[in-house]
Each structure stands twice: as C-alpha cells, then as structure tokens.
Scaffold this active site. Structure first.
Site, short mmCIF file in Angstrom:
data_model
loop_
_atom_site.label_atom_id
_atom_site.label_comp_id
_atom_site.label_asym_id
_atom_site.label_seq_id
_atom_site.Cartn_x
_atom_site.Cartn_y
_atom_site.Cartn_z
N MET A 187 0.79 -1.23 0.00
CA MET A 187 0.00 0.00 0.00
C MET A 187 0.83 1.29 0.00
O MET A 187 0.47 2.28 0.60
CB MET A 187 -0.97 0.02 1.19
CG MET A 187 -1.86 -1.22 1.28
SD MET A 187 -2.85 -1.51 -0.20
CE MET A 187 -4.07 -0.24 -0.04
N HIS A 195 -3.30 -7.66 -7.00
CA HIS A 195 -4.36 -6.65 -6.89
C HIS A 195 -5.71 -7.34 -6.97
O HIS A 195 -5.90 -8.22 -7.81
CB HIS A 195 -4.21 -5.63 -8.03
CG HIS A 195 -5.21 -4.54 -7.97
ND1 HIS A 195 -5.13 -3.53 -7.04
CD2 HIS A 195 -6.34 -4.32 -8.69
CE1 HIS A 195 -6.17 -2.71 -7.22
NE2 HIS A 195 -6.90 -3.18 -8.20
N GLU A 250 5.83 2.24 -13.24
CA GLU A 250 5.66 3.59 -12.69
C GLU A 250 4.20 4.01 -12.56
O GLU A 250 3.90 4.97 -11.87
CB GLU A 250 6.42 4.61 -13.54
CG GLU A 250 7.93 4.49 -13.45
CD GLU A 250 8.53 3.37 -14.28
OE1 GLU A 250 9.73 3.11 -14.14
OE2 GLU A 250 7.80 2.74 -15.08
N ASP A 257 -0.95 0.05 -10.65
CA ASP A 257 -1.65 -1.16 -11.08
C ASP A 257 -1.76 -1.27 -12.60
O ASP A 257 -2.78 -1.70 -13.14
CB ASP A 257 -3.05 -1.24 -10.44
CG ASP A 257 -2.98 -1.35 -8.93
OD1 ASP A 257 -2.03 -1.99 -8.43
OD2 ASP A 257 -3.87 -0.82 -8.24
N GLU A 284 -6.49 -15.20 -4.80
CA GLU A 284 -5.17 -14.58 -4.66
C GLU A 284 -4.17 -15.58 -4.09
O GLU A 284 -3.02 -15.65 -4.54
CB GLU A 284 -5.24 -13.35 -3.75
CG GLU A 284 -5.95 -12.17 -4.36
CD GLU A 284 -5.95 -10.96 -3.43
OE1 GLU A 284 -4.91 -10.66 -2.81
OE2 GLU A 284 -7.00 -10.31 -3.32
#
Length: 135
Positions: free
Chosen positions: A32, A51, A84, A87, A116
């Site tokens: 985060m 994500h 850069e 997501d 996940e």
C-alpha cells in the site's frame, strides 16, 4: 517507513537490503505504498504485486467496492509486474470470480482472496522457472 527522514531514505534502505540479500524477486502484498520511479528502475521486472481486481479494471484502492458500484458481473485478482503507473504493469496471471447479486464488499473480497492465495504462488513459480515472457 515512518522512522525514515524521507521516502527516498526509506527506499534506499530497502534497496540496500534487497541487493545485499541477493533476492531475485520482490513480492508485494498489502504494501500500500507507491514506489518511486527510481526504486522501480533499480529492480525493473523484478517487482510483482497482487491486486484484487481484473486489471486494467478497478485499479487503486477499494477495487472490490469499485466493482460492486460499477455493477460488474465478474471480478477477480491480478498478479502483475510493478511499473511507474499504479496497477498498470504487465499482467502475469489473473483469476476470475463471479459477482453474486447479494455480494457485499466483504463477501466479494473473501472470495477474491481465496483466488489470490492460489495465483500468487503460481506467478512466483513461473518467474522462478523463467517462464514469463515480456513483450
């Protein structure tokens, strides 16, 4: 990160530890924090993230809430390389999860989390076996 004088100092400390360890892959989960372009450049195509959405849909925070508010029939999760942009790095793997009519952010999140836990280790294995080809 709060014990460092700056973001740059924090990232330099992390980069030094990673380099010294000989690590070949950086796996983010729940980190985060937005990494600087300089940090990303030091470890280009060596940083992955998970994500809770089918990117490029619903990047950023509260992806499950975004999916529900958009009326999506399907959501899921994505393992991707970090670049850069938030997501937006190249996708490695995705898993699809059906959005149920009575889903809440909590119930959808729980089903996505199960996926996940399946695809993140798979993506790491693909990386370790040099089976990920970037455009």
């Amino acid at each position: 990160h709060k014990t460092f004088a700056s973001k740059e100092a924090f990232e330099n400390a992390i980069a030094g530890t990673i380099t010294k360890s000989g690590a070949e892959l950086i796996c983010l989960a729940g980190f985060m924090r937005i990494l600087s372009p300089n940090f990303i450049a030091k470890f280009r195509n060596k940083i992955i993230n998970i994500h809770p959405a089918l990117l490029p849909n619903f990047p950023g925070l509260h992806a499950q809430r975004q999916a529900l508010e958009a009326g999506a029939n399907e959501s899921g999760c994505t393992v991707h390389f970090v670049n850069e942009s938030i997501d937006a790095g190249p996708v490695i793997l995705q898993a699809h999860v059906k959005v149920m009519p009575d889903d809440t952010e909590k119930t959808l999140s729980a089903r996505i989390l199960k996926e996940e836990h399946k695809i993140y280790p798979q993506a790491i294995q693909l990386f370790a076996e040099n089976k990920i080809k970037l455009g």
